[in-house]
Design a protein around this motif. Structure first.
Motif, PDB file in Angstrom:
ATOM      1  N   ILE A  35       1.149  -1.084  -0.165  1.00  0.00           N
ATOM      2  CA  ILE A  35      -0.127   0.113  -0.202  1.00  0.00           C
ATOM      3  C   ILE A  35       0.513   0.831  -0.052  1.00  0.00           C
ATOM      4  N   LYS A  36       0.848   1.874  -1.050  1.00  0.00           N
ATOM      5  CA  LYS A  36       1.623   3.548  -1.137  1.00  0.00           C
ATOM      6  C   LYS A  36       1.132   4.614  -0.339  1.00  0.00           C
ATOM      7  N   LYS A  37      -0.372   4.885  -0.233  1.00  0.00           N
ATOM      8  CA  LYS A  37      -0.989   5.789   0.194  1.00  0.00           C
ATOM      9  C   LYS A  37      -1.719   5.556   0.571  1.00  0.00           C
ATOM     10  N   VAL A  38      -2.819   6.389   1.088  1.00  0.00           N
ATOM     11  CA  VAL A  38      -4.750   6.206   1.775  1.00  0.00           C
ATOM     12  C   VAL A  38      -4.897   7.386   1.683  1.00  0.00           C
ATOM     13  N   LEU A  39      -5.898   7.535   1.672  1.00  0.00           N
ATOM     14  CA  LEU A  39      -6.934   9.138   1.457  1.00  0.00           C
ATOM     15  C   LEU A  39      -8.055   8.559   0.653  1.00  0.00           C
ATOM     16  N   LEU A  40      -9.092   9.370   1.436  1.00  0.00           N
ATOM     17  CA  LEU A  40     -10.717   9.637   0.581  1.00  0.00           C
ATOM     18  C   LEU A  40     -10.390  10.222  -0.423  1.00  0.00           C
ATOM     19  N   CYS A  41     -11.927   9.472  -1.232  1.00  0.00           N
ATOM     20  CA  CYS A  41     -12.344   9.710  -2.113  1.00  0.00           C
ATOM     21  C   CYS A  41     -12.594  11.435  -2.405  1.00  0.00           C
ATOM     22  N   PRO A  42     -12.859  12.203  -3.116  1.00  0.00           N
ATOM     23  CA  PRO A  42     -13.174  13.526  -3.461  1.00  0.00           C
ATOM     24  C   PRO A  42     -14.237  13.363  -2.846  1.00  0.00           C
ATOM     25  N   ASP A  43     -15.318  12.857  -3.187  1.00  0.00           N
ATOM     26  CA  ASP A  43     -16.526  12.702  -2.504  1.00  0.00           C
ATOM     27  C   ASP A  43     -16.968  12.710  -0.624  1.00  0.00           C
ATOM     28  N   LYS A  44     -15.808  12.479  -0.416  1.00  0.00           N
ATOM     29  CA  LYS A  44     -15.549  12.148   1.291  1.00  0.00           C
ATOM     30  C   LYS A  44     -16.822  10.402   1.676  1.00  0.00           C
ATOM     31  N   THR A  45     -16.640  10.093   0.733  1.00  0.00           N
ATOM     32  CA  THR A  45     -18.008   8.339   0.779  1.00  0.00           C
ATOM     33  C   THR A  45     -17.053   7.182   1.042  1.00  0.00           C
ATOM     34  N   HIS A  46     -15.623   7.220   0.393  1.00  0.00           N
ATOM     35  CA  HIS A  46     -14.805   6.514   0.083  1.00  0.00           C
ATOM     36  C   HIS A  46     -13.096   6.100   1.045  1.00  0.00           C
ATOM     37  N   LEU A  47     -12.904   5.405   1.809  1.00  0.00           N
ATOM     38  CA  LEU A  47     -10.864   5.220   2.213  1.00  0.00           C
ATOM     39  C   LEU A  47     -10.536   5.062   0.392  1.00  0.00           C
ATOM     40  N   ARG A  48      -9.842   5.273  -0.064  1.00  0.00           N
ATOM     41  CA  ARG A  48      -8.915   4.436  -1.444  1.00  0.00           C
ATOM     42  C   ARG A  48      -7.374   3.985  -0.775  1.00  0.00           C
ATOM     43  N   PHE A  49      -7.059   2.823  -0.572  1.00  0.00           N
ATOM     44  CA  PHE A  49      -6.270   2.270  -0.124  1.00  0.00           C
ATOM     45  C   PHE A  49      -5.693   1.928  -2.181  1.00  0.00           C
ATOM     46  N   TYR A  50      -3.960   3.030  -2.435  1.00  0.00           N
ATOM     47  CA  TYR A  50      -3.269   3.783  -3.099  1.00  0.00           C
ATOM     48  C   TYR A  50      -2.056   2.113  -3.398  1.00  0.00           C
ATOM     49  N   PHE A  51      -2.297   1.204  -4.477  1.00  0.00           N
ATOM     50  CA  PHE A  51      -1.273   0.307  -4.436  1.00  0.00           C
ATOM     51  C   PHE A  51      -0.346   0.991  -5.510  1.00  0.00           C
ATOM     52  N   ASP A  52      -0.647   1.735  -6.220  1.00  0.00           N
ATOM     53  CA  ASP A  52       0.757   2.663  -6.271  1.00  0.00           C
ATOM     54  C   ASP A  52      -0.294   3.816  -7.183  1.00  0.00           C
ATOM     55  N   ASP A  53      -0.047   4.972  -8.184  1.00  0.00           N
ATOM     56  CA  ASP A  53      -0.194   5.785  -8.212  1.00  0.00           C
ATOM     57  C   ASP A  53      -1.725   6.403  -9.249  1.00  0.00           C
ATOM     58  N   PHE A  54      -2.341   5.339  -9.590  1.00  0.00           N
ATOM     59  CA  PHE A  54      -3.138   4.825 -10.330  1.00  0.00           C
ATOM     60  C   PHE A  54      -4.556   3.916  -9.750  1.00  0.00           C
ATOM     61  N   TYR A  55      -3.771   2.569  -9.636  1.00  0.00           N
ATOM     62  CA  TYR A  55      -4.864   1.318  -9.074  1.00  0.00           C
ATOM     63  C   TYR A  55      -4.812   1.836  -7.409  1.00  0.00           C
ATOM     64  N   PHE A  56      -6.213   1.705  -7.062  1.00  0.00           N
ATOM     65  CA  PHE A  56      -6.805   1.441  -5.762  1.00  0.00           C
ATOM     66  C   PHE A  56      -8.079   1.287  -5.754  1.00  0.00           C
ATOM     67  N   LEU A  57      -8.261   0.459  -4.347  1.00  0.00           N
ATOM     68  CA  LEU A  57      -9.367  -0.249  -3.518  1.00  0.00           C
ATOM     69  C   LEU A  57     -10.186   0.804  -2.265  1.00  0.00           C
ATOM     70  N   ALA A  58     -11.245   1.340  -3.256  1.00  0.00           N
ATOM     71  CA  ALA A  58     -12.155   1.686  -2.368  1.00  0.00           C
ATOM     72  C   ALA A  58     -12.829   1.023  -1.178  1.00  0.00           C
ATOM     73  N   VAL A  59     -12.966   1.391   0.181  1.00  0.00           N
ATOM     74  CA  VAL A  59     -13.741   0.930   1.213  1.00  0.00           C
ATOM     75  C   VAL A  59     -14.645   1.933   2.090  1.00  0.00           C
ATOM     76  N   PRO A  60     -15.972   1.444   1.971  1.00  0.00           N
ATOM     77  CA  PRO A  60     -16.935   2.694   2.362  1.00  0.00           C
ATOM     78  C   PRO A  60     -16.620   2.843   3.426  1.00  0.00           C
ATOM     79  N   LEU A  61     -16.487   4.389   3.942  1.00  0.00           N
ATOM     80  CA  LEU A  61     -16.064   5.230   4.781  1.00  0.00           C
ATOM     81  C   LEU A  61     -17.557   4.630   6.565  1.00  0.00           C
ATOM     82  N   GLU A  62     -18.444   4.791   6.296  1.00  0.00           N
ATOM     83  CA  GLU A  62     -20.000   3.547   6.922  1.00  0.00           C
ATOM     84  C   GLU A  62     -19.838   2.412   6.925  1.00  0.00           C
ATOM     85  N   SER A  63     -18.158   1.867   6.709  1.00  0.00           N
ATOM     86  CA  SER A  63     -18.446   0.600   7.276  1.00  0.00           C
ATOM     87  C   SER A  63     -17.981  -0.054   8.767  1.00  0.00           C
TER      88      SER A  63
END
Length: 91
Positions: A35-63
């Motif tokens: 995992i390279k970095k973790v950021l909020l998505c632009p609409d602030k509904t998911h966390l994005r776990f980035y594997f590089d500068d392009f690919y990520f997995l989004a997990v809902p914040l309400e989890s």
């Protein structure tokens, strides 16, 4: 879910990622990623776990989240999916 706590657990970590449903149906095999970095998505509904500068997995914040030193898991009741990240021991 606290973004800073997740960053502390995940950024720079080598992990195995499991995604499974609550019925225990077919499950994709675990994948090993760094995992390279973790950021909020632009609409602030998911966390994005980035594997590089392009690919990520989004997990809902309400989890519902549980975690320890070696594992972080989030259950999304809307989709019925659990996202589990296990730290991989580096030898």
């Amino acid at each position: 879910m606290n973004l800073e706590d997740v960053k502390e657990f995940a950024e720079g970590a080598k992990v195995e990622i499991y995604i499974h449903d609550q019925e225990g149906g077919d499950q994709a095999p675990a994948v090993k990623k760094a995992i390279k970095k973790v950021l909020l998505c632009p609409d602030k509904t998911h966390l994005r776990f980035y594997f590089d500068d392009f690919y990520f997995l989004a997990v809902p914040l309400e989890s519902d989240v549980s975690w320890s030193d070696h594992q972080w898991a989030a259950f999304d009741s809307g989709s019925g999916l659990t996202y589990t990240f296990k730290k991989v021991q580096v030898l």
